[in-house]
Design a protein around this motif. Structure first.
Motif, PDB file in Angstrom:
ATOM      1  N   HIS A 124      -0.290  -1.147   5.734  1.00  0.00           N
ATOM      2  CA  HIS A 124      -0.994  -1.395   6.977  1.00  0.00           C
ATOM      3  C   HIS A 124      -2.318  -0.647   6.929  1.00  0.00           C
ATOM      4  CE1 HIS A 124       2.641  -3.123   8.610  1.00  0.00           C
ATOM      5  NE2 HIS A 124       3.308  -2.020   8.307  1.00  0.00           N
ATOM      6  N   GLY A 125      -3.365  -1.316   7.286  1.00  0.00           N
ATOM      7  CA  GLY A 125      -4.659  -0.669   7.380  1.00  0.00           C
ATOM      8  C   GLY A 125      -5.334  -0.360   6.060  1.00  0.00           C
ATOM      9  N   ILE A 126      -4.845  -0.929   4.969  1.00  0.00           N
ATOM     10  CA  ILE A 126      -5.467  -0.710   3.656  1.00  0.00           C
ATOM     11  C   ILE A 126      -6.320  -1.923   3.331  1.00  0.00           C
ATOM     12  CG2 ILE A 126      -5.064  -0.355   1.199  1.00  0.00           C
ATOM     13  CD1 ILE A 126      -2.430   0.984   1.947  1.00  0.00           C
ATOM     14  N   ASP A 127      -7.578  -1.670   2.999  1.00  0.00           N
ATOM     15  CA  ASP A 127      -8.513  -2.759   2.690  1.00  0.00           C
ATOM     16  C   ASP A 127      -8.281  -3.236   1.259  1.00  0.00           C
ATOM     17  OD1 ASP A 127     -10.601  -4.551   2.550  1.00  0.00           O
ATOM     18  OD2 ASP A 127     -12.149  -3.007   2.366  1.00  0.00           O
ATOM     19  N   LEU A 128      -7.737  -4.440   1.126  1.00  0.00           N
ATOM     20  CA  LEU A 128      -7.475  -5.017  -0.185  1.00  0.00           C
ATOM     21  C   LEU A 128      -8.459  -6.133  -0.528  1.00  0.00           C
ATOM     22  CD1 LEU A 128      -3.574  -5.180   0.002  1.00  0.00           C
ATOM     23  CD2 LEU A 128      -4.994  -3.419  -1.046  1.00  0.00           C
ATOM     24  N   SER A 129      -9.552  -6.193   0.204  1.00  0.00           N
ATOM     25  CA  SER A 129     -10.524  -7.256  -0.037  1.00  0.00           C
ATOM     26  C   SER A 129     -11.392  -6.935  -1.253  1.00  0.00           C
ATOM     27  CB  SER A 129     -11.412  -7.437   1.203  1.00  0.00           C
ATOM     28  OG  SER A 129     -12.141  -6.243   1.457  1.00  0.00           O
ATOM     29  N   ASN A 130     -12.082  -7.920  -1.697  1.00  0.00           N
ATOM     30  CA  ASN A 130     -13.023  -7.793  -2.816  1.00  0.00           C
ATOM     31  C   ASN A 130     -12.377  -7.326  -4.113  1.00  0.00           C
ATOM     32  OD1 ASN A 130     -15.150  -8.557  -1.100  1.00  0.00           O
ATOM     33  ND2 ASN A 130     -15.406  -6.449  -0.417  1.00  0.00           N
ATOM     34  N   GLY A 131     -11.095  -7.547  -4.271  1.00  0.00           N
ATOM     35  CA  GLY A 131     -10.434  -7.222  -5.522  1.00  0.00           C
ATOM     36  C   GLY A 131     -10.232  -5.745  -5.782  1.00  0.00           C
ATOM     37  N   LYS A 132     -10.398  -4.912  -4.764  1.00  0.00           N
ATOM     38  CA  LYS A 132     -10.232  -3.471  -4.963  1.00  0.00           C
ATOM     39  C   LYS A 132      -8.842  -3.137  -5.467  1.00  0.00           C
ATOM     40  CE  LYS A 132     -13.509  -2.304  -1.361  1.00  0.00           C
ATOM     41  NZ  LYS A 132     -13.660  -1.805   0.005  1.00  0.00           N
ATOM     42  N   ASP A 133      -7.843  -3.841  -4.972  1.00  0.00           N
ATOM     43  CA  ASP A 133      -6.482  -3.543  -5.413  1.00  0.00           C
ATOM     44  C   ASP A 133      -6.266  -3.933  -6.871  1.00  0.00           C
ATOM     45  OD1 ASP A 133      -6.502  -6.319  -4.678  1.00  0.00           O
ATOM     46  OD2 ASP A 133      -4.314  -6.279  -4.647  1.00  0.00           O
ATOM     47  N   LYS A 134      -7.014  -4.894  -7.371  1.00  0.00           N
ATOM     48  CA  LYS A 134      -6.887  -5.286  -8.785  1.00  0.00           C
ATOM     49  C   LYS A 134      -7.388  -4.163  -9.693  1.00  0.00           C
ATOM     50  CE  LYS A 134      -5.466  -9.175  -7.224  1.00  0.00           C
ATOM     51  NZ  LYS A 134      -4.880  -8.805  -5.948  1.00  0.00           N
ATOM     52  N   ILE A 135      -8.431  -3.484  -9.259  1.00  0.00           N
ATOM     53  CA  ILE A 135      -8.944  -2.343 -10.020  1.00  0.00           C
ATOM     54  C   ILE A 135      -7.897  -1.234 -10.040  1.00  0.00           C
ATOM     55  CG2 ILE A 135     -10.708  -0.528 -10.057  1.00  0.00           C
ATOM     56  CD1 ILE A 135     -12.637  -2.666  -8.870  1.00  0.00           C
ATOM     57  N   VAL A 136      -7.247  -1.010  -8.901  1.00  0.00           N
ATOM     58  CA  VAL A 136      -6.194  -0.001  -8.828  1.00  0.00           C
ATOM     59  C   VAL A 136      -5.042  -0.386  -9.756  1.00  0.00           C
ATOM     60  CG1 VAL A 136      -4.472   1.081  -7.329  1.00  0.00           C
ATOM     61  CG2 VAL A 136      -6.821   0.772  -6.514  1.00  0.00           C
ATOM     62  N   HIS A 137      -4.639  -1.653  -9.733  1.00  0.00           N
ATOM     63  CA  HIS A 137      -3.570  -2.115 -10.634  1.00  0.00           C
ATOM     64  C   HIS A 137      -3.940  -1.831 -12.087  1.00  0.00           C
ATOM     65  CE1 HIS A 137      -0.489  -4.457  -8.384  1.00  0.00           C
ATOM     66  NE2 HIS A 137      -1.419  -4.432  -7.448  1.00  0.00           N
ATOM     67  N   ALA A 138      -5.140  -2.195 -12.478  1.00  0.00           N
ATOM     68  CA  ALA A 138      -5.565  -2.002 -13.870  1.00  0.00           C
ATOM     69  C   ALA A 138      -5.591  -0.518 -14.231  1.00  0.00           C
ATOM     70  CB  ALA A 138      -6.930  -2.645 -14.098  1.00  0.00           C
ATOM     71  N   LEU A 139      -6.105   0.327 -13.344  1.00  0.00           N
ATOM     72  CA  LEU A 139      -6.165   1.763 -13.625  1.00  0.00           C
ATOM     73  C   LEU A 139      -4.774   2.389 -13.719  1.00  0.00           C
ATOM     74  CD1 LEU A 139      -9.162   2.868 -11.374  1.00  0.00           C
ATOM     75  CD2 LEU A 139      -9.100   2.755 -13.872  1.00  0.00           C
ATOM     76  N   VAL A 140      -3.880   1.985 -12.833  1.00  0.00           N
ATOM     77  CA  VAL A 140      -2.524   2.521 -12.856  1.00  0.00           C
ATOM     78  C   VAL A 140      -1.827   2.124 -14.160  1.00  0.00           C
ATOM     79  CG1 VAL A 140      -0.237   2.299 -11.797  1.00  0.00           C
ATOM     80  CG2 VAL A 140      -2.235   2.751 -10.369  1.00  0.00           C
ATOM     81  N   PHE A 141      -1.953   0.863 -14.552  1.00  0.00           N
ATOM     82  CA  PHE A 141      -1.271   0.430 -15.770  1.00  0.00           C
ATOM     83  C   PHE A 141      -1.963   0.950 -17.024  1.00  0.00           C
ATOM     84  CE2 PHE A 141       1.410  -1.808 -13.030  1.00  0.00           C
ATOM     85  CZ  PHE A 141       2.538  -2.149 -13.761  1.00  0.00           C
TER      86      PHE A 141
END
Length: 130
Positions: free
Chosen positions: A39-56
């Motif tokens: 809730h309340g986390i901005d996942l727009s503009n592919g930001k979460d994809k960058i997080v996925h890539a960095l975590v993996f």
């Protein structure tokens, strides 16, 4: 050229065991985080994809240092299965959803680690797979 990491791995046999336990702990924490409602986390503009890539990328690097097993035969399938498993479990929750793009970002993170290792890091970090 001997590095601090190579000396640590050579001088302390229990270091790999500690790294494996750290890896398992982080994998479990990642699973718990992936299944929590957001809730309340901005996942727009592919930001979460960058997080996925960095975590993996981070998972791949830790796992690669923690165990001498084959990257392509053991580590890559393990990490990709973990990423796919998270997406499947998210599809089963009412507050999350399956995302092929998230899985692709996971795979990109793992492959970016491998490329960086192949091109640069292998020169500086002693590794049982050469």
């Amino acid at each position: 050229m001997e590095t601090i990491l190579s000396r640590l791995l050579a001088d302390m046999p229990q270091t790999r065991q500690i790294l494996k336990l750290l890896f398992v702990g982080l994998i479990l924490a990642g699973l718990a985080t992936a299944l929590m409602p957001i809730h309340g986390i901005d996942l727009s503009n592919g930001k979460d994809k960058i997080v996925h890539a960095l975590v993996f990328f981070s998972f791949a690097s830790l796992l690669d240092i923690a165990t001498p097993r084959s990257f392509w035969c053991w580590k890559l399938p393990l990490l990709l299965s973990y990423g796919a498993g998270i997406e499947i479990l998210q599809a089963l929750t009412p507050w999350r959803s399956f995302s092929f793009a998230d899985f692709a970002a996971d795979a990109i993170g793992v492959l970016l680690y491998w490329l960086l290792w192949k091109k640069v890091l292998h020169r500086f970090i002693a590794h049982p797979n050469g």
